[in-house]
Scaffold this active site. Structure first.
Site, PDB file in Angstrom:
ATOM      1  N   TYR A  55      59.568 110.380  54.749  1.00 28.42           N
ATOM      2  CA  TYR A  55      59.143 111.771  54.886  1.00 28.42           C
ATOM      3  C   TYR A  55      58.382 111.959  56.208  1.00 28.42           C
ATOM      4  CZ  TYR A  55      56.705 116.147  53.945  1.00 28.42           C
ATOM      5  OH  TYR A  55      56.211 117.411  54.042  1.00 28.42           O
ATOM      6  N   ASP A  58      60.729 111.955  59.059  1.00 30.31           N
ATOM      7  CA  ASP A  58      61.445 113.235  59.182  1.00 30.31           C
ATOM      8  C   ASP A  58      60.564 114.299  59.826  1.00 30.31           C
ATOM      9  OD1 ASP A  58      63.601 112.121  57.964  1.00 30.31           O
ATOM     10  OD2 ASP A  58      63.179 112.945  55.976  1.00 30.31           O
ATOM     11  N   LEU A 104      72.488 113.519  58.258  1.00 27.94           N
ATOM     12  CA  LEU A 104      72.338 114.834  57.632  1.00 27.94           C
ATOM     13  C   LEU A 104      70.986 115.425  58.028  1.00 27.94           C
ATOM     14  CD1 LEU A 104      73.504 113.968  54.002  1.00 27.94           C
ATOM     15  CD2 LEU A 104      74.637 115.589  55.518  1.00 27.94           C
ATOM     16  N   GLU A 137      75.931 116.983  45.430  1.00 23.23           N
ATOM     17  CA  GLU A 137      76.136 115.600  44.957  1.00 23.23           C
ATOM     18  C   GLU A 137      74.828 114.826  45.088  1.00 23.23           C
ATOM     19  OE1 GLU A 137      78.734 114.334  48.043  1.00 23.23           O
ATOM     20  OE2 GLU A 137      80.435 115.500  47.320  1.00 23.23           O
ATOM     21  N   LYS A 139      72.316 112.156  46.497  1.00 25.22           N
ATOM     22  CA  LYS A 139      72.216 111.453  47.786  1.00 25.22           C
ATOM     23  C   LYS A 139      71.896 110.005  47.456  1.00 25.22           C
ATOM     24  CE  LYS A 139      70.208 111.651  52.370  1.00 25.22           C
ATOM     25  NZ  LYS A 139      69.882 110.245  52.450  1.00 25.22           N
ATOM     26  N   ARG A 160      77.921 101.700  58.738  1.00 22.32           N
ATOM     27  CA  ARG A 160      77.810 102.901  59.573  1.00 22.32           C
ATOM     28  C   ARG A 160      77.445 102.542  61.020  1.00 22.32           C
ATOM     29  NH1 ARG A 160      73.079 105.888  60.274  1.00 22.32           N
ATOM     30  NH2 ARG A 160      73.375 108.008  61.029  1.00 22.32           N
ATOM     31  N   GLU A 198      78.901 105.102  49.831  1.00 24.75           N
ATOM     32  CA  GLU A 198      77.619 104.398  49.820  1.00 24.75           C
ATOM     33  C   GLU A 198      77.741 103.213  48.880  1.00 24.75           C
ATOM     34  OE1 GLU A 198      75.491 105.980  51.800  1.00 24.75           O
ATOM     35  OE2 GLU A 198      73.503 105.182  51.346  1.00 24.75           O
ATOM     36  N   LYS A 322      76.981 120.509  50.269  1.00 19.54           N
ATOM     37  CA  LYS A 322      78.069 120.665  51.240  1.00 19.54           C
ATOM     38  C   LYS A 322      78.772 121.996  50.998  1.00 19.54           C
ATOM     39  CE  LYS A 322      78.768 115.695  51.197  1.00 19.54           C
ATOM     40  NZ  LYS A 322      79.543 114.561  50.689  1.00 19.54           N
ATOM     41  N   CYS A 462      31.875  90.421  32.687  1.00 18.56           N
ATOM     42  CA  CYS A 462      30.419  90.341  32.715  1.00 18.56           C
ATOM     43  C   CYS A 462      29.971  90.008  31.292  1.00 18.56           C
ATOM     44  CB  CYS A 462      29.848  91.684  33.166  1.00 18.56           C
ATOM     45  SG  CYS A 462      28.096  91.783  32.830  1.00 18.56           S
TER      46      CYS A 462
END
Ligand code: IVH
Length: 709
Positions: A55, A58, A104, A137, A139, A160, A198, A322, A462
């Protein structure tokens, strides 16, 4: 080039950018920011050791994009925005993808999705009021692959890589059983095709892999993604096959006929291309995708998945949206980085980095010292986290924690947030190694009290059971649901009365001045009367509850019941010897010693006598005597579940019969279930249990026969 030793200064710079994302930076920030992003890409792809969350990466990327828009003349051709991320390794042969594998753009909420929809409208000239259809879909969070089929045969598998070129890994693709080695593309007019997908490892399979690695003394994988990307790049396909990798195909990237002419435009929609791949035998995410008729349906579907992501057997880190229509896709086109017709909806980060500021030590009701990390607040999966338990000294040692460390924190589903690891590369030398205290950290006596650690125990304790903190924790436990079950008497009220000096000991719970309580803010007549009733009711509790409520180390609910069944009065235990205890099945010598020690202390006897004087029940009645299940009962040690309509006995009665026969009723079908009793119209539970193959399935009649025998 980057060095690990640069990490702490670059991380500090990163945090400044992130904390002030909206600042109007000057033009020269463009190259500094690009450098920072390149550094984080190096940490992630080359060094396999990210120091910020996805995050945060990004967000940094977005700031750079914004600045480059503002100062276009500052854009350098090697800026991270001008290419896709790279994970090429010199160990593998490089091959060129038939069409680039892009990344993406990201979105995080419904508002971002609306902006995306708006953008598509502008690019494809679609008027307001006309809905755009989207396919949504999961990810998948694994390693991306491109598969080439030619003449119906799998001819190439590649990672990739940098998006233009990937690493050839055909032998590893061939061992994945979800990848067909041949597929009848030619019957559909396709001679050559490139598919995108994937590679993933199921979560349960991942646990098994890590267990095996632990057994063999190998380093554990941090997550299924690392195990999958590592699996893709294995030199020996036999070893790769042992990872049990699955490949989901989510995109038909290229298709041409025998003349080499592109035939992708035969498919009018993305969905129809996926349907074709489904028909041809590929593992496509059909049953978990949705064709949505507009963007608000998309947002709803994404939110539904965010809530249930943990129950999906594979790791997913978001959804991919998409545009369904190919002609709208064509009008939108691509940037150098991503298609403009698709966007990722990222789930709220489960992991994030933050700073370990301090450690507080809490002393529990039996004196166990629990370290609690105090963190610089970090926002994870919708919740701000500023403190997490560190369990015990061994946990701190295993993570080699230092105060001031940058730590990776995870919050997944129902799991309590925890520190995954300290990021060693982020240290600048100012961090201080955590030393677990040797003396009680909350000691309120004049003398330091040494902590003790008993053999086989992980916690330091203790031994001074009368110190303020322990007494308070014991009172909180005494009134709790598990122990005396005093309705409405929660932790906050105990703490309040303790601070006011109204409750200093357990006896005080039964000697409260209710009129005084009524004068407190927030305590009306009604609530005080209710509290009084609940306390009076608790006085009549069966004695196994009282025994359990005394916070004797290791004395749990079950052993309290076993012992209560053998006595007439709690104070009988004053005279009990070790063998009296261990003659009871399931009562061990350690808990026995702890009970003997408790009853040897004069103050504890006085406590019980005072409780009795205040009206608390210390006597065992026949009626209250816990029903101990005979070790020879027919269903001892079994778990059981009833489903469908039972015809002879009611569900509740059947459950009671099962308990009396030694079984434990559970509420769901899982690998823990031994017996499923099926009545009329049994549905999904029966299906699930049959699929598991490990559950005994009985009719009601069989159940009754077993019980009666
Ligand atoms: S479509 C041109 N669909 O996400 C199409 N990608 O951040 C671009 N990913 O590297 C990709 N699940 O490996 C698409 N259902 C899905 C996906 C998916 C996971 C990965 C993909 C890509 C990354 C982009």
């Amino acid at each position: 080039m980057f060095k690990k030793s640069d990490t702490s200064s670059l991380l500090a710079k990163t945090k400044t950018y992130l904390s002030d994302a909206q600042t109007n930076y000057a033009a020269d920030s463009v190259s500094e920011l690009a450098d920072l992003i390149r550094f984080h890409e190096w940490c992630y792809y080359v060094n396999n050791q990210p120091v910020i969350s996805d995050y945060e990466y990004d967000q940094l990327y977005k700031i750079l994009e914004r600045l480059e828009q503002e100062y276009p003349d500052q854009i350098n051709p090697d800026s991270p925005t001008q290419r896709v991320g790279s994970d090429l390794s010199p160990d593998f042969e490089t091959v060129e993808h038939l069409v680039p594998m892009l990344s993406l753009a990201n979105s995080y909420n419904a508002e971002d999705l609306n902006d995306f929809d708006e953008q598509i409208r502008k690019l494809a000239l679609i008027p307001e009021g006309e809905d755009i259809e989207y396919v949504v879909e999961p990810k998948f969070d694994g390693g991306s692959v491109a598969l080439v089929y030619e003449g119906d045969k799998l001819v190439r598998g590649a990672t990739r890589g940098n998006g233009i070129q990937g690493e050839e890994m055909t032998p590893n693709a061939r061992v994945m059983r979800s990848i067909p080695l041949t597929a009848p593309f030619s019957a559909r007019g396709i001679h050559k095709a490139e598919l995108r997908g994937e590679v993933l490892i199921r979560k349960d399979n991942f646990d098994r892999i890590n267990k095996d690695r632990a057994k063999n003394g190998l380093a554990l994988f941090a997550n299924p993604r690392n195990a999958a990307t590592g699996g893709l790049r294995m030199k020996d396909p036999k070893e790769a096959s042992q990872r049990g990798m699955d490949a989901f195909i989510y995109q038909l990237g290229y298709a041409s006929n025998t003349e080499g002419a592109a035939v992708l435009n035969k498919f009018e929609t993305h969905f129809s291309a996926i349907e074709l791949l489904d028909d041809l035998g590929f593992k496509v995410p059909m049953d978990v995708s949705k064709l949505c008729s507009n963007i608000s349906e998309v947002a709803k579907f994404c939110e539904e998945w965010e809530a249930k992501r943990e129950s999906y057997p594979y790791e997913i880190d978001g959804m991919v949206i998409k545009v369904n229509s190919k002609s709208i896709q064509d009008k939108c086109g691509f940037t150098a980085h991503h298609p403009r017709w698709a966007i990722a909806y990222k789930f709220k980060a489960k992991q994030g980095t933050t700073i370990l500021r301090d450690i507080e030590y809490q002393v529990g009701k039996v004196g166990s010292v629990t370290p609690v990390a105090k963190l610089e607040p970090v926002f994870l999966a919708g919740v701000t986290i500023s403190s997490v338990s560190l369990h015990n000294e061994d946990f701190i040692l295993s993570k080699d924690l230092h105060l001031g460390d940058t730590v990776l924190v995870e919050r997944a589903g129902d799991v309590i947030p925890y520190i995954v690891k300290a990021i060693e590369d982020a240290r600048d030398g100012s961090e201080v190694k955590v030393e677990f205290p040797k003396v009680c950290p909350v000691n309120d006596t004049d003398q330091p009290v040494d902590l003790i650690k008993e053999a086989g125990e992980a916690a330091w304790r203790c031994p001074n059971c009368v110190c303020g903190e322990q007494t308070l924790q014991r009172i909180i436990f005494h009134v709790s649901k598990t122990a005396m079950d005093i309705d409405g008497f929660g932790k906050t009220i105990v703490e309040k009365f303790y601070d006011l000096g109204w409750i200093q000991t357990i006896q005080d719970v039964y000697d409260l001045d209710y009129e005084k309580i009524k004068t407190l803010e927030g305590f009306g007549d009604k609530s005080v009367n209710k509290l009084q009733l609940a306390i009076d009711k608790a006085k009549q509790n069966p004695i196994h509850r009282l025994l359990h409520s005394l916070s004797i180390h290791h004395l749990g609910k079950k052993v309290s019941k076993l012992i209560a069944a053998e006595i007439s009065h709690v104070l009988d235990l004053k005279d009990w010897k070790l063998e009296d205890f261990i003659n009871i099945k399931d009562v061990g010598p350690i808990v026995a010693e702890n009970i003997i020690t408790f009853f040897a202390v004069e103050k504890n006897i006085a406590l019980l006598e005072q409780l009795e004087a205040l009206g608390v029940n210390l006597k065992q009645t026949e009626e209250d005597r816990p029903k101990i299940v005979d070790a020879n009962a027919p269903l001892v040690g079994k778990t059981i579940l009833f489903t469908g309509k039972l015809l002879v006995v009611g569900r509740k009665q059947a459950q009671e019969m099962a308990t009396a026969a030694g079984a434990k009723n559970i509420s769901a079908v899982s690998s823990n279930l031994d017996i499923l009793v099926v009545g009329e119209k049994a549905g999904s539970k029966l299906k699930k249990a049959t699929a598991l193959g490990t559950v005994d399935i009985w009719t009601e009649e069989e159940f009754l026969n077993k019980i009666n025998n």
